[in-house]
Design a protein around this motif. Structure first.
Motif, mmCIF file in Angstrom:
data_model
loop_
_atom_site.group_PDB
_atom_site.id
_atom_site.type_symbol
_atom_site.label_atom_id
_atom_site.label_comp_id
_atom_site.label_asym_id
_atom_site.label_seq_id
_atom_site.Cartn_x
_atom_site.Cartn_y
_atom_site.Cartn_z
ATOM 1 N N TYR A 1 -13.577 9.458 23.021
ATOM 2 C CA TYR A 1 -12.619 9.405 24.120
ATOM 3 C C TYR A 1 -12.753 8.086 24.888
ATOM 4 O O TYR A 1 -11.766 7.542 25.395
ATOM 5 N N ALA A 2 -13.972 7.556 24.957
ATOM 6 C CA ALA A 2 -14.221 6.314 25.690
ATOM 7 C C ALA A 2 -13.457 5.134 25.100
ATOM 8 O O ALA A 2 -13.291 4.105 25.764
ATOM 9 N N LYS A 3 -12.986 5.267 23.863
ATOM 10 C CA LYS A 3 -12.228 4.194 23.225
ATOM 11 C C LYS A 3 -10.765 4.173 23.658
ATOM 12 O O LYS A 3 -10.012 3.266 23.281
ATOM 13 N N THR A 4 -10.353 5.154 24.439
ATOM 14 C CA THR A 4 -8.970 5.214 24.894
ATOM 15 C C THR A 4 -8.639 4.007 25.765
ATOM 16 O O THR A 4 -9.335 3.719 26.740
ATOM 17 N N SER A 5 -7.575 3.296 25.423
ATOM 18 C CA SER A 5 -7.194 2.103 26.188
ATOM 19 C C SER A 5 -6.464 2.512 27.465
ATOM 20 O O SER A 5 -5.903 3.618 27.549
ATOM 21 N N PRO A 6 -6.434 1.611 28.465
ATOM 22 C CA PRO A 6 -5.659 1.897 29.679
ATOM 23 C C PRO A 6 -4.190 2.187 29.372
ATOM 24 O O PRO A 6 -3.578 3.057 30.002
ATOM 25 N N GLY B 1 -10.099 3.638 31.321
ATOM 26 C CA GLY B 1 -9.800 3.090 30.002
ATOM 27 C C GLY B 1 -10.996 2.443 29.335
ATOM 28 O O GLY B 1 -12.077 2.302 29.902
ATOM 29 N N LYS B 2 -10.816 2.045 28.111
ATOM 30 C CA LYS B 2 -11.871 1.464 27.277
ATOM 31 C C LYS B 2 -12.548 0.300 27.979
ATOM 32 O O LYS B 2 -11.901 -0.616 28.473
ATOM 33 N N THR C 1 -7.576 -1.004 39.733
ATOM 34 C CA THR C 1 -6.476 -0.267 40.342
ATOM 35 C C THR C 1 -5.170 -1.051 40.247
ATOM 36 O O THR C 1 -4.098 -0.462 40.145
ATOM 37 N N ASP C 2 -5.254 -2.373 40.276
ATOM 38 C CA ASP C 2 -4.032 -3.180 40.131
ATOM 39 C C ASP C 2 -3.367 -2.903 38.787
ATOM 40 O O ASP C 2 -2.134 -2.793 38.700
ATOM 41 N N GLU C 3 -4.172 -2.818 37.734
ATOM 42 C CA GLU C 3 -3.598 -2.524 36.419
ATOM 43 C C GLU C 3 -3.033 -1.114 36.374
ATOM 44 O O GLU C 3 -1.996 -0.860 35.756
#
Length: 315
Positions: A97-102, A127-128, A134-136
């Motif tokens: 799950y940690a590989k999930t991108s923003p 995300g990864k 927070t800006d992203e």
């Protein structure tokens, strides 16, 4: 409160709601500020939380300090429901799950929820690689038409309230400081199990707390606190002022860490019942006495001091 145990993506939702995102370990006064802000936006509508378990620093780094939690799953559920959360998404935070991108997290996972708004604390990472800010989050959520509110941090003595600091306080026995940052006493909840029965033999029958391996454990010592005996109906729960012995029992050659609660003036059978013990004040260090008689005498002193502080008098 509706609970969703999530292995990857939350189930899609047609009901509109406001969502908070975070680890929420401790559900401390900073987390509570995020939840209160989200509730203001939700009004009479639904409020949801996405939370992670285990802690990323345990999953990814095997940091032993994060194998245990201030609020393991069952305790976090109880608190979040108490603070007005209607639905909880519990993410099983695995290495996969940690590989999930923003981008996937927002544009796929969050996009499948009918979100009115997202609310997070300042400094939120996701995300990864946990490098996303927070800006992203604001930019990505704008692509799916969801506004984001970032709640300023809560500080005490100009220091941001954090779960890490609370962990340090608990492990050092500074339960008063932990209480200040949690907004409530630090509490362990478990099942009363059979012990060696030594407390009863010494004239101080204690309830041995089992099932607490997931909790951050307080430094060895004797504490004053309060115990909550759970019943089938929460309205039937009862409370008792309590002396709590936490540690290794060196006087009787103990080898394992145990938490034992002496409920002052209580007379009854607690075996098999769920019990919560809340730590209000550290009374003294754990001491190795040379004789059992010396231990009993100190326990009498501990009880009298606790009675004086709680305003209790022997009948």
């Amino acid at each position: 409160m509706e609970i969703f145990e999530v292995a990857y993506a939350p189930p899609r939702s047609s009901d509109e709601f406001v969502l908070c995102i975070g680890k929420f370990d401790g559900v401390h006064i900073g987390h509570q500020a995020v939840i209160r802000t989200a509730r203001q936006y939700a009004g009479s509508g639904q409020l949801g939380v996405i939370s992670l378990w285990p802690h990323p620093r345990w999953t990814l780094q095997r940091d032993p300090d994060y194998q245990r939690a201030l609020t393991p799953v069952r305790e976090k559920r109880r608190l979040l429901e108490q603070y007005g959360v209607d639905r909880l998404y519990e993410i099983d935070f695995t290495e996969e799950y940690a590989k999930t991108s923003p981008e996937i997290f927002v544009l796929e996972h969050l996009a499948g929820l009918n979100l009115k708004r997202v609310v997070v604390g300042d400094g939120f990472n996701f995300g990864k690689g946990v490098h996303s800010t927070t800006d992203e989050l604001v930019e990505l959520c704008s692509r799916i038409g969801v506004p984001v509110t970032v709640v300023p941090p809560v500080t005490v003595n100009e220091r941001v309230v954090s779960s890490s600091d609370i962990r340090c306080h608990v492990k050092a026995g500074r339960v008063e400081a932990a209480q200040a940052l949690l907004g409530r006493p630090y509490t362990l909840t478990g099942e009363v199990v059979h012990g060696a029965g030594l407390g009863r033999k010494l004239g101080f029958p204690t309830a041995n707390l089992g099932g607490i391996d997931d909790f951050v454990l307080p430094a060895p010592g004797v504490y004053e606190g309060i115990a909550e005996i759970h019943s089938v109906k929460a309205t039937d729960n009862t409370y008792w002022y309590t002396l709590i012995s936490a540690g290794y029992r060196p006087t009787v050659n103990g080898t394992s860490y145990e938490v034992e609660a002496y409920l002052i003036d209580f007379d009854g059978d607690l075996y098999g019942k769920d019990l919560s013990v809340s730590f209000l004040r550290r009374a003294r260090d754990e001491i190795q006495f040379t004789t059992t008689e010396a231990l009993i005498e100190q326990m009498r002193v501990d009880e009298q001091l606790a009675r004086d502080r709680f305003g209790l008098h022997k009948s």
